[in-house]
Design a protein around this motif. Sequence first.
Motif, mmCIF file in Angstrom:
data_model
loop_
_atom_site.group_PDB
_atom_site.id
_atom_site.type_symbol
_atom_site.label_atom_id
_atom_site.label_comp_id
_atom_site.label_asym_id
_atom_site.label_seq_id
_atom_site.Cartn_x
_atom_site.Cartn_y
_atom_site.Cartn_z
ATOM 1 N N ARG A 159 -2.254 -28.247 -23.982
ATOM 2 C CA ARG A 159 -1.522 -27.479 -23.236
ATOM 3 C C ARG A 159 0.453 -27.619 -23.265
ATOM 4 O O ARG A 159 0.683 -28.385 -23.307
ATOM 5 C CB ARG A 159 -1.894 -28.005 -21.477
ATOM 6 N N SER A 196 -6.430 -37.160 -19.227
ATOM 7 C CA SER A 196 -5.552 -36.640 -19.562
ATOM 8 C C SER A 196 -4.581 -36.831 -20.306
ATOM 9 O O SER A 196 -3.918 -38.453 -19.887
ATOM 10 C CB SER A 196 -5.121 -35.168 -18.240
ATOM 11 N N SER A 234 -4.929 -28.549 -10.996
ATOM 12 C CA SER A 234 -5.321 -27.970 -12.315
ATOM 13 C C SER A 234 -3.578 -27.893 -12.996
ATOM 14 O O SER A 234 -2.532 -27.690 -12.648
ATOM 15 C CB SER A 234 -6.075 -26.118 -12.107
ATOM 16 N N PHE A 235 -4.188 -28.135 -14.508
ATOM 17 C CA PHE A 235 -2.633 -27.813 -15.128
ATOM 18 C C PHE A 235 -2.096 -26.516 -14.774
ATOM 19 O O PHE A 235 -0.686 -26.073 -14.379
ATOM 20 C CB PHE A 235 -2.674 -28.379 -17.037
ATOM 21 N N SER A 236 -2.552 -24.915 -14.515
ATOM 22 C CA SER A 236 -1.736 -24.188 -14.595
ATOM 23 C C SER A 236 -2.065 -23.738 -13.170
ATOM 24 O O SER A 236 0.057 -23.532 -12.828
ATOM 25 C CB SER A 236 -3.168 -22.904 -15.408
ATOM 26 N N GLU A 244 -16.889 -33.312 -14.019
ATOM 27 C CA GLU A 244 -15.797 -33.174 -15.312
ATOM 28 C C GLU A 244 -15.363 -34.977 -15.643
ATOM 29 O O GLU A 244 -15.657 -35.584 -14.788
ATOM 30 C CB GLU A 244 -14.834 -32.325 -15.221
ATOM 31 N N SER A 251 -7.396 -21.017 -16.979
ATOM 32 C CA SER A 251 -7.971 -21.928 -16.060
ATOM 33 C C SER A 251 -9.342 -22.397 -16.252
ATOM 34 O O SER A 251 -10.019 -21.239 -15.917
ATOM 35 C CB SER A 251 -7.251 -21.847 -14.876
ATOM 36 N N ILE A 252 -8.753 -23.026 -16.558
ATOM 37 C CA ILE A 252 -10.571 -24.080 -16.114
ATOM 38 C C ILE A 252 -10.898 -24.372 -15.062
ATOM 39 O O ILE A 252 -12.337 -23.554 -14.890
ATOM 40 C CB ILE A 252 -11.557 -25.755 -17.487
ATOM 41 N N TYR A 253 -11.128 -24.813 -13.986
ATOM 42 C CA TYR A 253 -10.705 -24.932 -12.927
ATOM 43 C C TYR A 253 -10.916 -23.491 -11.814
ATOM 44 O O TYR A 253 -12.030 -23.209 -10.723
ATOM 45 C CB TYR A 253 -9.659 -25.559 -11.852
ATOM 46 N N ARG A 280 -8.103 -29.313 -25.561
ATOM 47 C CA ARG A 280 -7.074 -27.929 -25.853
ATOM 48 C C ARG A 280 -6.103 -29.217 -25.668
ATOM 49 O O ARG A 280 -5.483 -29.771 -24.530
ATOM 50 C CB ARG A 280 -6.845 -27.645 -24.299
HETATM 51 C C1 16G Z 1 -5.907 -31.123 -14.738
HETATM 52 C C2 16G Z 1 -6.912 -32.109 -15.658
HETATM 53 C C3 16G Z 1 -7.459 -31.820 -15.985
HETATM 54 C C4 16G Z 1 -8.599 -30.388 -16.034
HETATM 55 C C5 16G Z 1 -6.938 -29.465 -16.599
HETATM 56 C C6 16G Z 1 -7.793 -28.157 -15.959
HETATM 57 C C7 16G Z 1 -5.870 -34.283 -14.155
HETATM 58 C C8 16G Z 1 -5.263 -35.838 -14.459
HETATM 59 N N1 16G Z 1 -6.220 -33.016 -15.267
HETATM 60 O O1 16G Z 1 -4.528 -31.228 -16.059
HETATM 61 O O2 16G Z 1 -8.848 -32.261 -16.277
HETATM 62 O O3 16G Z 1 -9.050 -29.990 -17.276
HETATM 63 O O4 16G Z 1 -6.064 -29.757 -14.821
HETATM 64 O O5 16G Z 1 -6.942 -27.437 -15.515
HETATM 65 O O6 16G Z 1 -6.249 -34.090 -13.193
HETATM 66 P P1 16G Z 1 -6.699 -25.769 -16.571
HETATM 67 O O7 16G Z 1 -7.796 -24.920 -14.810
HETATM 68 O O8 16G Z 1 -5.582 -24.863 -16.497
HETATM 69 O O9 16G Z 1 -7.367 -25.298 -17.263
#
Ligand code: 16G
Length: 244
Positions: free
Chosen positions: A136, A228, A89-91, A224, A167-169, A134
């Motif tokens: 980021r 990105s 994830s981005f986070s 999903e 974090s969405i993930y 979002r």
């Molecule tokens: C990454 C993912 C994106 C996802 C995000 C969740 C890729 C290219 N992008 O940026 O699809 O929505 O992570 O991040 O894999 P978060 O858990 O920090 O919100």
Amino acid sequence: MPRLDPISGSPLYQQLVQALRAQLRSGALKPGDQLPSERDLMETYHISRNTVRQAIEVLEHEGQLERIHGRGTFVGSAKLKLGLMRLTSFSEDMRERGMEPSSRLIQCDVTTPPAAIAEQLRLLDGEPALLIERLRYADGIPMALNISHFSQAYCPGLAGEDLVNQSIYDILEKKYGLHIARAEQAVRSAAASVNEAMLLEVRYGSPLLIIEGVVYLDNGMPIEHLRSIYRADRYEFTINPIRS
Ligand code: 16G
């Protein structure tokens, strides 16, 4: 020059890291510029050589500074290297690099996605998805735009979660108990539109790197559809191919 605050709770080297980051951000220090010498930094900020070295090491580790033997320390190209073989994830990506992720929520709407996205998410006819856009940030610097459609069947109520600070993930895995397993993605280049340029704080037409694809759960279902959008001056994607 700002003095560092020896009685604040934050260690002096961290304060110097923040001060140098501010100069990198404002453009007072630009890629290719030579950093003032250790002695200059010691005198400017009234700190020890060790403190200067510790701060430089942190920024070197992040790729923001590069030490060139016998010549000094220079402002690096500051590209963040992102491996494409791990689904992170981005986070996670930012925390692994010692940076603090944050988000600005641009939109969060239940909508009927374009047909191609609906098909990739295997939605039923007319079934809506949750569109989350979002901006980021890493340590307050805009890095990427995440535009994703989530299949709501697996995460009803996701729109009601705190999508700015979380974090969405993390939400998908911890709150909904989902197991994100794999993705199918493609990378392409693009030039920043007026809107993308404004959000990512680059000039109109600047180079961007776009990853587009679908993320699947361990049960094989898509969760999903992602787009990105990364600043090409801040990111470099790495792959390690194996000859078979
Ligand atoms: C990454 C993912 C994106 C996802 C995000 C969740 C890729 C290219 N992008 O940026 O699809 O929505 O992570 O991040 O894999 P978060 O858990 O920090 O919100």
